[in-house]
Design a protein around this motif. Structure first.
Motif, PDB file in Angstrom:
ATOM      1  N   ALA A  30       0.867  -0.971   0.125  1.00  0.00           N
ATOM      2  CA  ALA A  30       0.057   0.024  -0.115  1.00  0.00           C
ATOM      3  C   ALA A  30       0.763   1.417   0.079  1.00  0.00           C
ATOM      4  CB  ALA A  30      -0.794   0.059   1.242  1.00  0.00           C
ATOM      5  N   PHE A  31       2.226   1.084   0.637  1.00  0.00           N
ATOM      6  CA  PHE A  31       2.800   2.366   0.565  1.00  0.00           C
ATOM      7  C   PHE A  31       4.122   1.992   0.014  1.00  0.00           C
ATOM      8  CE2 PHE A  31       0.198   2.415   4.507  1.00  0.00           C
ATOM      9  CZ  PHE A  31      -0.281   3.934   4.396  1.00  0.00           C
ATOM     10  N   PRO A  37       3.894   5.106   6.582  1.00  0.00           N
ATOM     11  CA  PRO A  37       3.555   4.261   7.548  1.00  0.00           C
ATOM     12  C   PRO A  37       3.785   4.391   8.999  1.00  0.00           C
ATOM     13  CG  PRO A  37       4.240   3.066   5.694  1.00  0.00           C
ATOM     14  CD  PRO A  37       4.645   4.590   5.292  1.00  0.00           C
ATOM     15  N   LEU A  38       5.284   4.940   9.045  1.00  0.00           N
ATOM     16  CA  LEU A  38       5.525   5.092  10.456  1.00  0.00           C
ATOM     17  C   LEU A  38       4.839   6.653  11.098  1.00  0.00           C
ATOM     18  CD1 LEU A  38       7.586   4.537  12.421  1.00  0.00           C
ATOM     19  CD2 LEU A  38       9.242   6.031  11.581  1.00  0.00           C
ATOM     20  N   ALA A  52      -4.536   1.365   3.590  1.00  0.00           N
ATOM     21  CA  ALA A  52      -4.090  -0.068   3.306  1.00  0.00           C
ATOM     22  C   ALA A  52      -5.091  -0.908   2.570  1.00  0.00           C
ATOM     23  CB  ALA A  52      -3.409  -0.633   4.460  1.00  0.00           C
ATOM     24  N   ILE A  53      -6.362  -0.757   3.233  1.00  0.00           N
ATOM     25  CA  ILE A  53      -7.326  -1.563   2.983  1.00  0.00           C
ATOM     26  C   ILE A  53      -7.936  -0.854   1.627  1.00  0.00           C
ATOM     27  CG2 ILE A  53      -9.659  -2.015   3.137  1.00  0.00           C
ATOM     28  CD1 ILE A  53      -9.238  -2.043   6.349  1.00  0.00           C
ATOM     29  N   ALA A  54      -7.724   0.502   1.358  1.00  0.00           N
ATOM     30  CA  ALA A  54      -8.491   0.943   0.173  1.00  0.00           C
ATOM     31  C   ALA A  54      -7.405   0.432  -0.896  1.00  0.00           C
ATOM     32  CB  ALA A  54      -8.378   2.525   0.251  1.00  0.00           C
ATOM     33  N   GLY A  65     -13.158   3.099  -1.857  1.00  0.00           N
ATOM     34  CA  GLY A  65     -11.844   3.365  -1.107  1.00  0.00           C
ATOM     35  C   GLY A  65     -11.672   4.883  -0.499  1.00  0.00           C
ATOM     36  N   LEU A  66     -12.194   5.708  -1.216  1.00  0.00           N
ATOM     37  CA  LEU A  66     -12.080   6.958  -0.725  1.00  0.00           C
ATOM     38  C   LEU A  66     -12.984   7.204   0.665  1.00  0.00           C
ATOM     39  CD1 LEU A  66     -10.788   9.709  -1.087  1.00  0.00           C
ATOM     40  CD2 LEU A  66     -12.605  10.441  -2.472  1.00  0.00           C
ATOM     41  N   LEU A  67     -14.088   6.485   0.600  1.00  0.00           N
ATOM     42  CA  LEU A  67     -15.046   6.499   1.570  1.00  0.00           C
ATOM     43  C   LEU A  67     -14.481   5.848   2.891  1.00  0.00           C
ATOM     44  CD1 LEU A  67     -18.080   7.321   2.604  1.00  0.00           C
ATOM     45  CD2 LEU A  67     -18.532   4.912   1.900  1.00  0.00           C
TER      46      LEU A  67
END
Length: 88
Positions: A30-31, A37-38, A52-54, A65-67
């Protein structure tokens, strides 16, 4: 495993971020780097999980994803606001 991490994320999002970072490649997909992430771990853990889920499950920061990201951000802001109210 996914449902267990989802329930744990509601209680301890920083622990879930740590587990995802150490035992999976979910956050690295995701990143691009380690800095975001830190910073998310320290300041906005629910938003970091939502991002990360989006990125991994919903195809990015568009539509649903934006929601999900917006809900994660609102939860983070709500936790910060609730803590300020409790200190007064």
């Amino acid at each position: 495993m996914g449902c267990l991490l989802g329930v744990l994320a509601l209680l301890t999002p920083r622990f879930v971020l740590f587990v995802l970072f150490v035992f999976t490649n979910y956050l690295s997909r995701a990143f691009d780097g380690l800095l975001l992430p830190l910073l998310g771990f320290v300041f906005l853990p629910w938003t970091t999980i939502a991002w990360a889920i989006a990125q991994n499950e919903l195809g990015g920061a568009n539509g649903v994803g934006l929601l999900v990201i917006a809900i994660g951000f609102l939860v983070d802001i709500g936790v910060l606001g609730g803590g300020a109210r409790g200190r007064r």
